[in-house]
Scaffold this motif. Structure first.
Motif, PDB file in Angstrom:
ATOM      1  N   GLY A 168      31.421  61.954  42.575  1.00 45.53           N
ATOM      2  CA  GLY A 168      30.513  62.666  41.705  1.00 45.53           C
ATOM      3  C   GLY A 168      29.060  62.640  42.142  1.00 45.53           C
ATOM      4  O   GLY A 168      28.264  63.473  41.712  1.00 45.53           O
ATOM      5  N   SER A 169      28.711  61.678  43.016  1.00 47.60           N
ATOM      6  CA  SER A 169      27.311  61.529  43.411  1.00 47.60           C
ATOM      7  C   SER A 169      27.023  62.000  44.837  1.00 47.60           C
ATOM      8  O   SER A 169      25.868  61.953  45.280  1.00 47.60           O
ATOM      9  N   LEU A 170      28.032  62.458  45.558  1.00 45.17           N
ATOM     10  CA  LEU A 170      27.847  62.808  46.969  1.00 45.17           C
ATOM     11  C   LEU A 170      26.737  63.829  47.170  1.00 45.17           C
ATOM     12  O   LEU A 170      25.813  63.619  47.957  1.00 45.17           O
ATOM     13  N   GLN A 171      26.798  64.943  46.457  1.00 43.85           N
ATOM     14  CA  GLN A 171      25.818  66.015  46.651  1.00 43.85           C
ATOM     15  C   GLN A 171      24.414  65.545  46.299  1.00 43.85           C
ATOM     16  O   GLN A 171      23.450  65.775  47.051  1.00 43.85           O
ATOM     17  N   ARG A 197      27.358  54.728  47.199  1.00 42.59           N
ATOM     18  CA  ARG A 197      27.162  55.961  47.973  1.00 42.59           C
ATOM     19  C   ARG A 197      25.686  56.258  48.185  1.00 42.59           C
ATOM     20  O   ARG A 197      25.264  56.618  49.292  1.00 42.59           O
ATOM     21  N   LEU A 198      24.870  56.124  47.140  1.00 46.02           N
ATOM     22  CA  LEU A 198      23.442  56.420  47.278  1.00 46.02           C
ATOM     23  C   LEU A 198      22.764  55.460  48.240  1.00 46.02           C
ATOM     24  O   LEU A 198      22.061  55.912  49.155  1.00 46.02           O
ATOM     25  N   PRO A 199      22.925  54.123  48.111  1.00 47.03           N
ATOM     26  CA  PRO A 199      22.296  53.227  49.083  1.00 47.03           C
ATOM     27  C   PRO A 199      22.734  53.485  50.522  1.00 47.03           C
ATOM     28  O   PRO A 199      21.921  53.419  51.447  1.00 47.03           O
ATOM     29  N   VAL A 200      24.016  53.781  50.711  1.00 48.41           N
ATOM     30  CA  VAL A 200      24.504  54.038  52.067  1.00 48.41           C
ATOM     31  C   VAL A 200      23.870  55.294  52.649  1.00 48.41           C
ATOM     32  O   VAL A 200      23.429  55.308  53.804  1.00 48.41           O
ATOM     33  N   GLU A 201      23.779  56.350  51.864  1.00 47.40           N
ATOM     34  CA  GLU A 201      23.204  57.598  52.366  1.00 47.40           C
ATOM     35  C   GLU A 201      21.715  57.423  52.667  1.00 47.40           C
ATOM     36  O   GLU A 201      21.223  57.882  53.702  1.00 47.40           O
ATOM     37  N   VAL A 202      20.999  56.749  51.774  1.00 51.09           N
ATOM     38  CA  VAL A 202      19.567  56.513  52.000  1.00 51.09           C
ATOM     39  C   VAL A 202      19.365  55.580  53.187  1.00 51.09           C
ATOM     40  O   VAL A 202      18.527  55.830  54.070  1.00 51.09           O
ATOM     41  N   GLY A 203      20.126  54.495  53.230  1.00 46.86           N
ATOM     42  CA  GLY A 203      19.991  53.536  54.326  1.00 46.86           C
ATOM     43  C   GLY A 203      20.343  54.119  55.675  1.00 46.86           C
ATOM     44  O   GLY A 203      19.740  53.772  56.700  1.00 46.86           O
TER      45      GLY A 203
END
Length: 352
Positions: A168-171, A197-203
């Motif tokens: 649900g948070s990917l986009q 998911r958010l920390p991984v994408e930002v990191g």
């Protein structure tokens, strides 16, 4: 089902020229659960993951998925007509989109949200009328029982919930990682992080940042496994706690994605106040949800999500841009702005 843009689909997207629906459009909207459940069953069966290795004919695909011969061909061809599959000769294959987003072996997989919907939300929404009449959730919890206490009591439910949150948070996570001025900060923590998911994408995109995710203790092994799969264990850590019972961890940026809408107004305000207390001067709070337009006319996804909160939580609801900005300002943030993020999602940013 005709997949051309109709009045019904325009209404779901919130387009203003969909004021008058044709009889066909009304029927498509009312029977939309036919197509929805077809897709949810395909995800549950692992159909798109099976086809990720290559095209398969009807009989082979039916056999591998363990389906009865009576409905299999109609099932596959319905997915073809819905643009979820392609067919060359007698062989079915994924579309570019289903191969990218519904193969569970890819990092871009969003099917966790759909799997959770098929296993839990679909049945709960069947009792929407009762929820509207009583104001009570229809998720199987007893009066006063908290949804998250039920979910976090079982490791399998924890894992399912975490994958659903990732889907649900990917986009929103991808867009936020690219658009927020992360270069101005060194540390961040995602509140209610689930798998992370958010920390991984930002990191992944900003190598100077350190931080991680904050969530209830049962989420630790799920988060740490997900972070390690992305080789970010050296910079992203799990922060254990209960944001309802104690303070939030401190960092230069705190993120609350799909968090505020879970709770009633009193808890929403308490969480925002805790974020303000945890941030240093100049620190930023980022809130993202499917924030409803102020006229409550256009963001159908946000309004439907608010009904999802009715069906599944004791007091949760989604909110408009003006409401969210007002609550963030009330919490003490001096600079507050709201802007569109991606799809139905918007962000509210408050600077301390």
């Amino acid at each position: 089902m005709d997949t051309r843009i109709t009045g019904a689909t325009k209404a779901m997207a919130g387009e203003k020229d969909a004021a008058e629906l044709s009889p066909e459009g009304i029927m498509q909207l009312g029977l939309g659960f036919w197509a929805s459940k077809t897709l949810l069953s395909a995800v549950e069966l692992g159909l798109f993951t099976e086809l990720a290795a290559g095209p398969l004919d009807c009989e082979t695909l039916r056999s591998r998925l363990g389906l009865h011969e009576r409905g299999a061909r109609d099932f596959f061809d319905a997915l073809l007509a819905l643009r979820m599959l392609e067919r060359d000769g007698g062989a079915y294959r994924n579309t570019a989109a289903t191969d990218r987003y519904l193969d569970c072996n890819k990092s871009t997989y969003v099917g966790g949200m759909l799997a959770g919907a098929g296993q839990r939300l679909y049945a709960n929404w069947g009792s929407l009328t009762e929820a509207l009449r009583t104001g009570k959730p229809q998720n199987g919890t007893e009066d006063g029982e908290d949804l998250f206490e039920m979910l976090f009591s079982d490791p399998e439910k924890v894992a399912m919930f975490a994958k659903a949150m990732t889907g649900g948070s990917l986009q929103a996570a991808e867009a936020l990682a690219r658009r927020f001025p992360w270069a101005n900060y060194d540390t961040f923590i995602d509140i209610g992080t689930a798998e992370g998911r958010l920390p991984v994408e930002v990191g992944r995109l900003h190598s100077h940042l350190t931080g991680g995710g904050f969530d209830l203790p049962p989420m630790r092994p799920v988060f740490e496994a997900y972070v390690e799969r992305h080789a970010l264990g050296g910079r992203l850590s799990f922060y254990s706690g209960d944001f309802l019972a104690g303070p939030l961890p401190s960092a230069e940026v705190l993120v609350m994605g799909h968090i505020l809408h879970d709770w009633n107004l009193e808890v929403k305000r308490k969480l925002l106040a805790k974020a303000h207390s945890a941030l240093p001067k100049g620190g930023a709070l980022i809130v993202y949800d499917q924030i409803i337009d102020d006229e409550r006319r256009e963001n159908a996804a946000g309004l439907l999500m608010s009904l999802n909160m009715l069906v599944n939580t004791n007091g949760g609801f989604d909110y408009t841009r003006a409401e969210g900005i007002g609550w963030v300002r009330e919490a003490g943030f001096a600079e507050v702005r709201c802007e569109h993020l991606a799809g139905p999602h918007s962000i509210i940013v408050g600077i301390k």
